[in-house]
Design an enzyme around this catalytic site. Sequence first.
Site, PDB file in Angstrom:
ATOM      1  N   ASP A   1      -2.091  -0.375   7.693  1.00 52.60           N
ATOM      2  CA  ASP A   1      -1.498  -1.192   6.630  1.00 52.60           C
ATOM      3  C   ASP A   1      -2.354  -2.410   6.337  1.00 52.60           C
ATOM      4  O   ASP A   1      -2.664  -2.720   5.176  1.00 52.60           O
ATOM      5  CB  ASP A   1      -0.093  -1.642   7.030  1.00 52.60           C
TER       6      ASP A   1
ATOM      7  N   GLU B   1      -0.055  10.187   8.168  1.00 53.07           N
ATOM      8  CA  GLU B   1       1.079   9.366   8.628  1.00 53.07           C
ATOM      9  C   GLU B   1       1.212   9.388  10.146  1.00 53.07           C
ATOM     10  O   GLU B   1       1.108  10.442  10.775  1.00 53.07           O
ATOM     11  CB  GLU B   1       2.374   9.890   8.004  1.00 53.07           C
ATOM     12  N   HIS B   2       1.425   8.217  10.718  1.00 50.70           N
ATOM     13  CA  HIS B   2       1.643   8.058  12.161  1.00 50.70           C
ATOM     14  C   HIS B   2       0.450   8.547  12.982  1.00 50.70           C
ATOM     15  O   HIS B   2       0.627   9.094  14.073  1.00 50.70           O
ATOM     16  CB  HIS B   2       2.918   8.793  12.600  1.00 50.70           C
TER      17      HIS B   2
ATOM     18  N   ASP C   1      -2.672   6.450  12.699  1.00 54.36           N
ATOM     19  CA  ASP C   1      -3.601   5.322  12.816  1.00 54.36           C
ATOM     20  C   ASP C   1      -3.564   4.718  14.206  1.00 54.36           C
ATOM     21  O   ASP C   1      -4.587   4.269  14.727  1.00 54.36           O
ATOM     22  CB  ASP C   1      -3.327   4.257  11.741  1.00 54.36           C
TER      23      ASP C   1
ATOM     24  N   SER D   1       4.748  -1.099   3.023  1.00 53.74           N
ATOM     25  CA  SER D   1       4.094  -2.108   3.863  1.00 53.74           C
ATOM     26  C   SER D   1       4.345  -3.533   3.406  1.00 53.74           C
ATOM     27  O   SER D   1       3.445  -4.374   3.419  1.00 53.74           O
ATOM     28  CB  SER D   1       2.587  -1.835   3.957  1.00 53.74           C
TER      29      SER D   1
ATOM     30  N   ARG E   1       0.840  -1.197   0.000  1.00 52.20           N
ATOM     31  CA  ARG E   1       0.000   0.000   0.000  1.00 52.20           C
ATOM     32  C   ARG E   1       0.872   1.242   0.000  1.00 52.20           C
ATOM     33  O   ARG E   1       2.016   1.236   0.461  1.00 52.20           O
ATOM     34  CB  ARG E   1      -0.965   0.017   1.178  1.00 52.20           C
TER      35      ARG E   1
END
Length: 420
Positions: free
Chosen positions: A179, A34-35, A37, A129, A28
């Site tokens: 991911d 970013e950072h 989740d 990922s 993916r």
Amino acid sequence: MTTDEELHEHFVKIYGIEPEVRITCPGRVNLIGEHIDYHDYGVFPMAIDASTVILAAKNSTNNIIFSNFDPKYSSWESEVPCGWKGSSNPKWNDYLLCGWKGILENQKEEQFGISFLLFGTIPPSSGLSSSSSLVCASALATLSLIVNGDPFEVISRENFAHLCAKSEPLIGTLSGGMDQAAEVLASEGTALRIDFSPLRSKNIELPEDAVFVVVHSNTELNKGATSHYNERVIEGRIVAQILKQKFAISTPSFRLKDIQTLSGKSFEEILKIVEELPEEVNKEQVIELIGKDKLEECLTENTRKFTDFKLRSRARHVFSEAHRVELFEKACEEKNIQEMGHLMNESHRSCAIDYECSCKELDDICQLYLQNGALGARLTGAGWGGCAVVLMAADAVAKVEKLPSLFVSKPAQGIRVHRY
């Protein structure tokens, strides 16, 4: 290019049996988000054509045997029962064991002899990922050997993605779930807006004149073998504990989205409050702020060695990046690729300065593309190396044809199983 027929022949050659299933799991690329989740904020990835492929079958040897089509990786074998309990410095076979173990425990199944042949086209340690793709592919291969028919009738795709994410601490990663969700839930032709708790996704049409180029920085980082990633998770948890005290919130969660929701603060309001946080603190100062018991709640077995933390800048990144995801979705709906590019540039700046998860090579490659007509460029994945994703207007792609790139990306299909 290696074909399915070649993989099939190789499997039969090394194992002397026919494969029962073939699993294909994409990598993916995260377009923005970013950072965040692991703080339960929504993210905006799309699956890519590069993928992990596993051919698998039960065997009569009572052994677990993993072989890699790439000869530079040695085969791995263990008698059943295998006592593997995880790895803090994972090798390729550990990722397969992670998915295998997660499914056996979920399905309450006894171990049995299996033969896997792995083939992958996702560059390792590239931010695309590859590691989660290995875990998901192994998990689905194992499940497909346990059940007949469609494995997703036994477990939903959402629950399967959640299971794979919850298995990854076995290989030292405090995964947030983006991911796995991107690789399992993806639909061909669209990006995904993924939200968590509960896990859900919606397909987002990208503007027709938007083209995404994936570029490798020529430097790599193994997320599972370094502490950078887990340091950021712990710093966010400490921020959550401080904000819970400030807002007099009682919740066991230390995910920053939960704290924001319970506080009732908008992004603009909470970003102002974040500026009141200390920047650099040591362990003793954290204990003064939140207490030793609350710090212990934040730490895990492999993060207890951490002694210094950054708080204000880390929190600023998480809340501002979560806001950018909302704005990026709106820009997609309005087909405003100029705004999409602006938000990607702001995201990279935040990753580089506030979260310190970029590197000179990534910064340089983003700047090179922006100087040659790109609308936006940002690191994708955990950072500290790996890839950047670049947004180009379709009529401007010719300007960058001579620049280094891995591929031009179109949204691909999620994980799938083929039975022979």
